[in-house]
Design a protein around this motif. Sequence first.
Motif: not given
Length: 259
Positions: A211-220, A186-192
Amino acid sequence: MDSTEDVIEQNDLVLEAFLNWMTDLTDHTSTQVTWHYANVEAFLEYLSTVAQTTVFNLNEFDLRWFLFHYYIRHDSSYVEEAAAHILPASLGLFFQFLDEERGWKTPQWILDALRNQAWFEKRLIDYRKLSALDLEAAELAYVRWNQELLEDLDNRLLLLPKELVEGVLWNEPAGWREAALYRQASRLWLRLREELLADATLSESDVREALLSAYTNWVRTPQERLENQSPIEVILAERDERAGLMQGEDGLEEVEEDE
């Protein structure tokens, strides 16, 4: 990142300074000071224990979730009726204090959220009406009340996706590792989000896609702090571990019943 104890200490010191500052305001009665203090105390308690951050690291999600959901559900019944209805004004006064005494300039998104007094009032009143309904009607009305805010937050790009990966959702309640990773995501998402929205050349769809691309990358992506495992690997392992513990407890209960 500050420790929990440091976060609590910093927020407590700010609260004490805010109270001292209010006592010098000639246009506020002692009753009004008491109301504002109670509301800001609730806000800082939320930041310390739920959001686990200081007011100086506040983000838009934390503010809107507290203002339009958490306070109404958890705090409004513990303050005087008149105090509950002035929460936006209390927070506005608090941010004025931070500006004047600490030099912390209030971001525009805070001002925008606090101006929405009418919607805060509506949500406060609608929530209190739930107590007059029967159980089934109250549950349905609460779902609608909650969904209204979730949709607003999603429209503002303030919510993480519900899915971790296809077919796997964030758990609620979550294990402690999953809960910590959710806060990190959440923190990374909101900062980006904040960085992307500052780029006037990007459309809303561009921001959401990034945002979705960065989130997907973070998850994996494996992280050193996770012993070179990815967040999804850690979360699934914890879920398997918790499921095994629950099965073990069920088996123990069956043995005790047989005896």
